[in-house]
Design a protein around this motif. Structure first.
Motif, PDB file in Angstrom:
ATOM      1  N   LEU A 120       0.816  -1.109   0.019  1.00  0.00           N
ATOM      2  CA  LEU A 120       0.026  -0.015   0.025  1.00  0.00           C
ATOM      3  C   LEU A 120       0.828   1.158  -0.035  1.00  0.00           C
ATOM      4  O   LEU A 120       0.447   2.260  -0.615  1.00  0.00           O
ATOM      5  CB  LEU A 120      -0.864  -0.078   1.146  1.00  0.00           C
ATOM      6  CG  LEU A 120      -2.107  -1.173   1.139  1.00  0.00           C
ATOM      7  CD1 LEU A 120      -2.834  -1.082   2.594  1.00  0.00           C
ATOM      8  CD2 LEU A 120      -3.047  -0.766   0.115  1.00  0.00           C
ATOM      9  N   ALA A 121       2.007   1.268   0.717  1.00  0.00           N
ATOM     10  CA  ALA A 121       2.681   2.372   0.916  1.00  0.00           C
ATOM     11  C   ALA A 121       3.536   2.688  -0.452  1.00  0.00           C
ATOM     12  O   ALA A 121       3.430   3.791  -0.958  1.00  0.00           O
ATOM     13  CB  ALA A 121       3.989   2.320   1.981  1.00  0.00           C
ATOM     14  N   ARG A 122       3.884   1.792  -1.164  1.00  0.00           N
ATOM     15  CA  ARG A 122       4.718   1.866  -2.373  1.00  0.00           C
ATOM     16  C   ARG A 122       3.642   2.238  -3.625  1.00  0.00           C
ATOM     17  O   ARG A 122       3.882   3.128  -4.379  1.00  0.00           O
ATOM     18  CB  ARG A 122       5.182   0.830  -2.913  1.00  0.00           C
ATOM     19  CG  ARG A 122       6.375   0.248  -2.132  1.00  0.00           C
ATOM     20  CD  ARG A 122       7.325  -0.807  -2.656  1.00  0.00           C
ATOM     21  NE  ARG A 122       8.496  -1.257  -1.375  1.00  0.00           N
ATOM     22  CZ  ARG A 122       9.305  -0.818  -1.400  1.00  0.00           C
ATOM     23  NH1 ARG A 122       9.808   0.200  -2.344  1.00  0.00           N
ATOM     24  NH2 ARG A 122      10.350  -1.163  -0.657  1.00  0.00           N
ATOM     25  N   ILE A 123       2.187   1.640  -3.475  1.00  0.00           N
ATOM     26  CA  ILE A 123       1.289   2.286  -4.278  1.00  0.00           C
ATOM     27  C   ILE A 123       1.062   3.758  -4.231  1.00  0.00           C
ATOM     28  O   ILE A 123       0.967   4.561  -5.226  1.00  0.00           O
ATOM     29  CB  ILE A 123      -0.118   1.409  -4.294  1.00  0.00           C
ATOM     30  CG1 ILE A 123       0.368   0.040  -4.840  1.00  0.00           C
ATOM     31  CG2 ILE A 123      -1.026   2.096  -4.972  1.00  0.00           C
ATOM     32  CD1 ILE A 123      -0.756  -1.011  -4.700  1.00  0.00           C
ATOM     33  N   HIS A 124       0.753   4.174  -2.985  1.00  0.00           N
ATOM     34  CA  HIS A 124       0.422   5.353  -2.815  1.00  0.00           C
ATOM     35  C   HIS A 124       1.445   6.502  -3.223  1.00  0.00           C
ATOM     36  O   HIS A 124       1.337   7.588  -3.850  1.00  0.00           O
ATOM     37  CB  HIS A 124       0.120   5.622  -1.025  1.00  0.00           C
ATOM     38  CG  HIS A 124      -1.244   5.175  -0.854  1.00  0.00           C
ATOM     39  ND1 HIS A 124      -2.499   5.572  -1.271  1.00  0.00           N
ATOM     40  CD2 HIS A 124      -1.580   4.162   0.117  1.00  0.00           C
ATOM     41  CE1 HIS A 124      -3.558   5.008  -0.661  1.00  0.00           C
ATOM     42  NE2 HIS A 124      -3.097   4.142  -0.054  1.00  0.00           N
ATOM     43  N   ILE A 125       2.863   5.917  -2.946  1.00  0.00           N
ATOM     44  CA  ILE A 125       3.962   6.890  -3.401  1.00  0.00           C
ATOM     45  C   ILE A 125       4.043   7.135  -4.718  1.00  0.00           C
ATOM     46  O   ILE A 125       3.996   8.198  -5.253  1.00  0.00           O
ATOM     47  CB  ILE A 125       5.276   6.323  -2.688  1.00  0.00           C
ATOM     48  CG1 ILE A 125       5.401   6.530  -1.310  1.00  0.00           C
ATOM     49  CG2 ILE A 125       6.341   7.003  -3.348  1.00  0.00           C
ATOM     50  CD1 ILE A 125       6.489   5.575  -0.608  1.00  0.00           C
ATOM     51  N   HIS A 126       3.753   6.141  -5.488  1.00  0.00           N
ATOM     52  CA  HIS A 126       3.943   6.269  -6.895  1.00  0.00           C
ATOM     53  C   HIS A 126       2.642   6.842  -7.635  1.00  0.00           C
ATOM     54  O   HIS A 126       3.031   7.402  -8.859  1.00  0.00           O
ATOM     55  CB  HIS A 126       4.543   4.778  -7.266  1.00  0.00           C
ATOM     56  CG  HIS A 126       5.979   4.365  -7.094  1.00  0.00           C
ATOM     57  ND1 HIS A 126       7.080   5.146  -7.339  1.00  0.00           N
ATOM     58  CD2 HIS A 126       6.318   3.491  -6.231  1.00  0.00           C
ATOM     59  CE1 HIS A 126       7.993   4.371  -7.063  1.00  0.00           C
ATOM     60  NE2 HIS A 126       7.513   3.555  -6.274  1.00  0.00           N
ATOM     61  N   LEU A 127       1.687   6.527  -7.003  1.00  0.00           N
ATOM     62  CA  LEU A 127       0.543   7.215  -7.619  1.00  0.00           C
ATOM     63  C   LEU A 127       0.527   8.714  -7.453  1.00  0.00           C
ATOM     64  O   LEU A 127       0.237   9.624  -8.260  1.00  0.00           O
ATOM     65  CB  LEU A 127      -0.870   6.635  -6.991  1.00  0.00           C
ATOM     66  CG  LEU A 127      -1.386   5.538  -7.288  1.00  0.00           C
ATOM     67  CD1 LEU A 127      -2.481   4.858  -6.345  1.00  0.00           C
ATOM     68  CD2 LEU A 127      -2.061   5.400  -8.719  1.00  0.00           C
ATOM     69  N   LYS A 128       1.243   9.347  -6.237  1.00  0.00           N
ATOM     70  CA  LYS A 128       1.404  10.567  -6.161  1.00  0.00           C
ATOM     71  C   LYS A 128       2.412  11.202  -6.940  1.00  0.00           C
ATOM     72  O   LYS A 128       2.271  12.245  -7.632  1.00  0.00           O
ATOM     73  CB  LYS A 128       1.759  10.909  -4.675  1.00  0.00           C
ATOM     74  CG  LYS A 128       0.606  10.786  -3.757  1.00  0.00           C
ATOM     75  CD  LYS A 128       1.130  10.936  -2.118  1.00  0.00           C
ATOM     76  CE  LYS A 128      -0.076  10.815  -1.312  1.00  0.00           C
ATOM     77  NZ  LYS A 128       0.280  10.983   0.100  1.00  0.00           N
TER      78      LYS A 128
END
Length: 265
Positions: A120-128
């Motif tokens: 989840l952390a990596r998904i949120h980071i790269h979406l931003k």
């Protein structure tokens, strides 16, 4: 880590041939309001990415039919999908594998068995990051269309240019693109009037010409760095292409540089 900030409109594509992994990811991502689509191999993932235009792709590396690296090369060669961030999923922890994935366009890696919090952390980071990093050129690219052959050609060219140092065969190149030798050869002949090997040779010789003019590397070192068997084979190929030996070409470039400096002063 707090993940209460949800992104209900983010569309994710998960590409993995493991039903167990897909089930776990689906449960995790559904619980966080992502719009989720799945594919079971690299070819299906590439096709669905073209159609669905997801905001991010989670891409397994080891899959049948077409692996994750081949799919990534096609995705990054296609104007419609090259802007989509790709996070690789892999059970392997090889540094070389991770470097390969990052060098061909992946933005990150998640090692299996994965932690839900980390995914989840990596998904949120790269979406931003993806939203902030979108350029006008990226937006325009999404309106372009390449035929499947043109995408394969561009992926092949990018692969060749990034692997000039390797002793590549046409079979190697086709395999890394999820294609086959006959198909790749036909595409290169149609669009470049060259065989795959001739195109590879041309790219190596053009790079050699640049290095001879711009560096102090020995002819032997240049030959080795560009995948030639030895300096003699390199010199023969260079002379056939440019009608001058590598050493003579280097002297000509140095003389020209000296003349330019003298004229400027």
């Amino acid at each position: 880590m707090n993940h209460t900030q949800k992104q209900p409109h983010a569309r994710l594509l998960v590409v993995d041939d493991s039903l167990d992994e897909l089930r776990l990811l689906k449960q995790l991502l559904d619980a966080h309001n992502f719009q989720l689509s799945v594919a079971f191999d690299g070819h299906q993932g590439y096709t669905r990415a073209q159609l669905l235009q997801p905001d991010l792709i989670l891409l397994d590396v080891q899959m049948p039919r077409m692996d994750g690296f081949a799919a990534c090369r096609l995705l990054k060669a296609d104007p419609r999908t090259r802007h989509i961030p790709i996070i690789f999923l892999t059970a392997a922890q090889s540094t070389q594998e991770r470097l390969t994935g990052l060098s061909i366009g992946g933005v990150d890696y998640v090692i299996k068995p994965f932690s839900a919090e980390e995914v989840l952390a990596r998904i949120h980071i790269h979406l931003k990051l993806s939203t902030r990093g979108m350029t006008v050129a990226d937006a325009l690219d999404q309106g372009l269309k390449h035929t499947p052959d043109e995408v394969l050609l561009q992926a092949g060219i990018q692969l060749i240019r990034s692997c000039l140092h390797e002793p590549l065969t046409v079979e190697d190149i086709a395999r890394r693109l999820g294609s086959y030798e006959k198909k790749l050869s036909a595409v290169f002949r149609q669009h470049t009037d060259l065989t795959v090997f001739a195109y590879l040779r041309e790219e190596r010789l053009k790079q050699a010409r640049n290095w001879l003019a711009e560096t102090e590397s020995s002819i032997q070192a240049i030959a080795e760095q560009l995948g030639f068997q030895n300096a003699g084979n390199f010199a023969t190929a260079f002379r056939e292409r440019f009608e001058v030996s590598p050493s003579t070409y280097r002297k000509m470039m140095r003389c020209a540089a000296v003349a330019n400096v003298s004229n400027a002063s």
